[in-house]
Design a protein around this motif. Structure first.
Motif, mmCIF file in Angstrom:
data_model
loop_
_atom_site.group_PDB
_atom_site.id
_atom_site.type_symbol
_atom_site.label_atom_id
_atom_site.label_comp_id
_atom_site.label_asym_id
_atom_site.label_seq_id
_atom_site.Cartn_x
_atom_site.Cartn_y
_atom_site.Cartn_z
ATOM 1 N N GLY A 151 48.675 -24.416 -31.482
ATOM 2 C CA GLY A 151 48.136 -22.986 -30.426
ATOM 3 C C GLY A 151 49.196 -23.608 -29.111
ATOM 4 O O GLY A 151 49.354 -24.860 -29.174
ATOM 5 N N ARG A 152 49.318 -23.048 -28.206
ATOM 6 C CA ARG A 152 49.529 -23.732 -26.790
ATOM 7 C C ARG A 152 49.527 -22.703 -25.587
ATOM 8 O O ARG A 152 49.147 -21.695 -25.406
ATOM 9 C CB ARG A 152 50.865 -23.504 -26.710
ATOM 10 N N PHE A 153 49.457 -23.079 -24.170
ATOM 11 C CA PHE A 153 49.303 -22.892 -22.753
ATOM 12 C C PHE A 153 50.394 -22.903 -22.200
ATOM 13 O O PHE A 153 51.256 -24.179 -22.229
ATOM 14 C CB PHE A 153 47.634 -23.301 -22.375
ATOM 15 N N ALA A 154 51.245 -22.053 -21.498
ATOM 16 C CA ALA A 154 52.558 -22.830 -20.856
ATOM 17 C C ALA A 154 52.475 -22.111 -19.889
ATOM 18 O O ALA A 154 53.021 -21.339 -19.410
ATOM 19 C CB ALA A 154 53.724 -21.313 -22.112
ATOM 20 N N PRO A 155 51.980 -22.506 -18.544
ATOM 21 C CA PRO A 155 52.168 -22.282 -16.901
ATOM 22 C C PRO A 155 53.285 -22.362 -16.900
ATOM 23 O O PRO A 155 53.984 -22.868 -16.794
ATOM 24 C CB PRO A 155 51.216 -23.192 -16.178
ATOM 25 N N SER A 156 53.437 -21.822 -15.877
ATOM 26 C CA SER A 156 54.717 -21.391 -14.607
ATOM 27 C C SER A 156 54.692 -22.418 -13.910
ATOM 28 O O SER A 156 53.940 -21.515 -12.589
ATOM 29 C CB SER A 156 55.610 -20.057 -14.685
ATOM 30 N N PRO A 157 55.088 -23.725 -13.163
ATOM 31 C CA PRO A 157 54.991 -24.320 -12.478
ATOM 32 C C PRO A 157 55.368 -23.288 -10.630
ATOM 33 O O PRO A 157 55.827 -23.859 -9.848
ATOM 34 C CB PRO A 157 55.140 -25.118 -12.163
ATOM 35 N N LEU A 213 50.444 -28.050 -24.538
ATOM 36 C CA LEU A 213 50.932 -27.254 -23.054
ATOM 37 C C LEU A 213 51.969 -27.955 -23.031
ATOM 38 O O LEU A 213 53.139 -28.936 -23.478
ATOM 39 C CB LEU A 213 49.701 -29.034 -22.164
ATOM 40 N N ARG A 214 52.443 -27.033 -21.942
ATOM 41 C CA ARG A 214 54.291 -26.805 -21.991
ATOM 42 C C ARG A 214 54.389 -26.631 -20.503
ATOM 43 O O ARG A 214 53.521 -25.084 -20.558
ATOM 44 C CB ARG A 214 54.979 -25.496 -22.820
ATOM 45 N N ILE A 215 55.371 -26.584 -19.923
ATOM 46 C CA ILE A 215 55.469 -26.587 -18.121
ATOM 47 C C ILE A 215 56.997 -25.727 -18.345
ATOM 48 O O ILE A 215 57.982 -25.980 -18.278
ATOM 49 C CB ILE A 215 55.553 -27.555 -17.169
ATOM 50 N N ASP A 216 56.428 -24.421 -18.176
ATOM 51 C CA ASP A 216 58.103 -23.517 -17.930
ATOM 52 C C ASP A 216 58.878 -23.103 -16.556
ATOM 53 O O ASP A 216 58.546 -22.987 -16.056
ATOM 54 C CB ASP A 216 57.181 -22.223 -17.960
ATOM 55 N N ASP A 217 59.288 -24.828 -16.657
ATOM 56 C CA ASP A 217 59.747 -24.641 -15.050
ATOM 57 C C ASP A 217 61.184 -24.653 -15.167
ATOM 58 O O ASP A 217 61.753 -25.363 -14.252
ATOM 59 C CB ASP A 217 59.215 -26.122 -14.381
ATOM 60 N N ALA A 232 67.373 -17.915 -20.238
ATOM 61 C CA ALA A 232 66.461 -16.692 -19.769
ATOM 62 C C ALA A 232 64.818 -17.339 -21.259
ATOM 63 O O ALA A 232 64.694 -18.139 -21.520
ATOM 64 C CB ALA A 232 66.243 -15.602 -20.399
ATOM 65 N N TYR A 233 64.183 -17.046 -20.275
ATOM 66 C CA TYR A 233 62.820 -16.823 -20.680
ATOM 67 C C TYR A 233 62.071 -17.045 -21.907
ATOM 68 O O TYR A 233 62.081 -17.339 -22.543
ATOM 69 C CB TYR A 233 61.263 -16.605 -19.921
ATOM 70 N N GLN A 234 63.171 -15.713 -22.620
ATOM 71 C CA GLN A 234 62.744 -15.178 -23.793
ATOM 72 C C GLN A 234 63.515 -16.408 -24.820
ATOM 73 O O GLN A 234 62.924 -16.563 -25.761
ATOM 74 C CB GLN A 234 63.871 -14.120 -24.262
ATOM 75 N N ALA A 270 64.233 -19.594 -24.136
ATOM 76 C CA ALA A 270 63.458 -20.710 -23.776
ATOM 77 C C ALA A 270 62.050 -21.550 -24.589
ATOM 78 O O ALA A 270 62.063 -21.577 -25.654
ATOM 79 C CB ALA A 270 62.796 -20.910 -22.660
ATOM 80 N N THR A 271 61.241 -19.698 -24.425
ATOM 81 C CA THR A 271 60.370 -19.691 -24.995
ATOM 82 C C THR A 271 60.025 -19.850 -26.441
ATOM 83 O O THR A 271 59.588 -20.367 -27.353
ATOM 84 C CB THR A 271 59.474 -18.545 -24.906
ATOM 85 N N VAL A 272 61.045 -19.135 -26.819
ATOM 86 C CA VAL A 272 61.093 -18.856 -28.842
ATOM 87 C C VAL A 272 61.333 -20.439 -29.493
ATOM 88 O O VAL A 272 61.039 -20.767 -30.452
ATOM 89 C CB VAL A 272 62.215 -18.129 -29.465
ATOM 90 N N VAL A 290 48.405 -17.352 -28.128
ATOM 91 C CA VAL A 290 47.497 -16.425 -27.356
ATOM 92 C C VAL A 290 48.319 -16.653 -25.534
ATOM 93 O O VAL A 290 48.192 -18.083 -25.033
ATOM 94 C CB VAL A 290 46.591 -17.441 -26.999
ATOM 95 N N ARG A 291 48.158 -15.326 -24.926
ATOM 96 C CA ARG A 291 48.324 -14.961 -23.360
ATOM 97 C C ARG A 291 48.335 -13.622 -22.887
ATOM 98 O O ARG A 291 47.695 -13.027 -23.653
ATOM 99 C CB ARG A 291 50.152 -15.446 -23.292
ATOM 100 N N GLY A 292 48.445 -14.168 -21.620
ATOM 101 C CA GLY A 292 48.291 -12.237 -20.763
ATOM 102 C C GLY A 292 48.907 -11.380 -21.497
ATOM 103 O O GLY A 292 50.223 -11.282 -21.682
ATOM 104 N N ASP A 294 50.143 -9.342 -19.872
ATOM 105 C CA ASP A 294 51.210 -8.932 -19.422
ATOM 106 C C ASP A 294 53.028 -8.749 -20.144
ATOM 107 O O ASP A 294 53.601 -8.671 -19.987
ATOM 108 C CB ASP A 294 51.705 -9.203 -18.118
ATOM 109 N N LEU A 295 52.256 -10.000 -20.933
ATOM 110 C CA LEU A 295 53.615 -10.300 -22.060
ATOM 111 C C LEU A 295 53.835 -9.595 -23.144
ATOM 112 O O LEU A 295 54.686 -10.490 -23.803
ATOM 113 C CB LEU A 295 53.893 -12.107 -21.973
ATOM 114 N N LEU A 296 53.154 -8.623 -23.546
ATOM 115 C CA LEU A 296 53.494 -7.997 -24.430
ATOM 116 C C LEU A 296 54.533 -6.640 -24.697
ATOM 117 O O LEU A 296 55.012 -7.081 -25.257
ATOM 118 C CB LEU A 296 52.016 -6.900 -24.444
HETATM 119 N N1 GLU Z 1 55.132 -19.390 -18.959
HETATM 120 C C1 GLU Z 1 55.067 -17.380 -19.070
HETATM 121 C C2 GLU Z 1 53.843 -17.755 -17.955
HETATM 122 O O1 GLU Z 1 53.217 -17.853 -17.142
HETATM 123 C C3 GLU Z 1 53.827 -17.811 -19.846
HETATM 124 C C4 GLU Z 1 54.811 -18.236 -20.782
HETATM 125 C C5 GLU Z 1 54.446 -17.791 -22.421
HETATM 126 O O2 GLU Z 1 52.587 -17.756 -22.317
HETATM 127 O O3 GLU Z 1 54.961 -17.449 -23.643
HETATM 128 O O4 GLU Z 1 53.407 -16.393 -17.570
#
Ligand code: GLU
Length: 308
Positions: free
Chosen positions: A10-16, A44-48, A181-183, A185-187, A199-201, A203-205
């Motif tokens: 699993g992972r957490f991918a915050p945007s800084p 942990l991944r940094i979405d920068d 684009a985010y789509q 990069a994330t895949v 597992v994420r918020g 808002d990304l559904l």
């Molecule tokens: N970096 C994205 C955010 O902080 C999350 C990306 C993801 O979980 O797919 O909203």
């Protein structure tokens, strides 16, 4: 051509784009507890990638805070800004396979030609499908979508479907400002890191069908998804920078914020741990986590504070 790692994680991918918020801490905690409970590694991944939105020093601040809160990740963090070559390689393959096309439509042209606005903005009507027809000098690259609805079962939200052609249109993988684009990069990152649980918020559904479509284009299975309810501000909007200081996680309020994140996830702390160091609460949560208790509904921060 594609070689992806095969390990459960699993992972957490915050945007800084600013300091860590309670909303992001909830996503970090949810993904950590669910990954560990199901015997997975956690990364942990940094979405920068989105340079103009990245705030200097924010990523280091988030990493230090997570460390201080007691999170432990199983490999060095991945920085999206260092992976452009890899995204370019995948885009190149899509170009060879004829799955993407260059688009020269400006925002204004898209707005003028898009019949309806979807949840995520105008639905791209495919203007450049047969060749660039817009006026912009800089091209973006769009992925052709088809008419098959994308169906999936989200572990929190249940059955979900989206018809990309009707609800989104061909979507951008490489932006006209030269940023992937985010789509995409994330895949690519999730595949390369062996992520099989996201597992994420919630808002990304609305991005998930696009991501599942990308997995199909790459002939790979998508991960399982858990879209957690959102933490809202008193105005009913997702908590974010706009809400100012409220909800910003700092070393000084770490214990209180960890407690709030656990309350949000319905993991009731035993009384002796109220006010304990965040790290202690986290070790308790790893032992005692119960996924059936996870909340189904969004909650406003003032209500969370009152209900503590
Ligand atoms: N970096 C994205 C955010 O902080 C999350 C990306 C993801 O979980 O797919 O909203």
């Amino acid at each position: 051509m594609f070689s992806f790692t095969q390990t459960l994680a699993g992972r957490f991918a915050p945007s800084p784009t600013g300091p860590l918020h309670l909303g992001s801490l909830i996503a970090a905690l949810g993904s950590y507890l669910i990954a560990r409970k199901t015997g997975r590694r956690w990364l942990l991944r940094i979405d920068d990638l989105d340079r103009p939105r990245v705030v200097d020093g924010a990523a280091d601040g988030i990493i230090r805070l997570l460390e201080g809160l007691g999170f432990e990740w199983d490999a060095a963090p991945v920085w999206q800004s260092r992976r452009a070559d890899r995204y370019a390689e995948v885009l190149q393959q899509f170009k060879k396979d004829g799955l993407v096309y260059p688009c020269s439509c400006s925002r204004k042209e898209i707005l003028a030609s898009a019949p309806h606005a979807g949840e995520e903005g105008p639905i791209y009507p495919g203007t450049c499908r047969q060749g660039p027809s817009g006026t912009r000098q800089q091209f973006s690259w769009r992925l052709r979508v088809d008419q098959q609805p994308i169906r999936f079962c989200d572990r929190m939200k249940g059955d979900w479907q989206q018809n990309l052609q009707k609800e989104v249109g061909d979507f951008v993988l490489f932006r006209s400002d030269g940023i992937f684009a985010y789509q995409l990069a994330t895949v690519v990152d999730d595949l390369d890191s062996g992520i099989d649980q996201v597992v994420r918020g919630a808002d990304l559904l609305s991005s998930t069908a696009r991501q599942i479509y990308l997995y199909r284009c790459l002939n790979r299975e998508p991960p399982e998804y858990f879209h957690l309810p959102l933490l809202l501000g008193s105005d009913g909007e997702k908590i974010s920078k706009r809400h100012g200081e409220v909800g910003i996680v700092r070393a000084e309020n770490a214990s209180e914020m960890m407690q709030l994140a656990l309350v949000f996830l319905n993991q009731g702390l035993p009384p002796e741990l109220i006010g304990a160091p965040a790290e202690k609460m986290l070790s308790w949560a790893l032992e005692s986590f119960e996924d059936p208790l996870l909340p189904r509904d969004d909650r406003r921060l003032p209500a969370l504070l009152e209900g503590q």
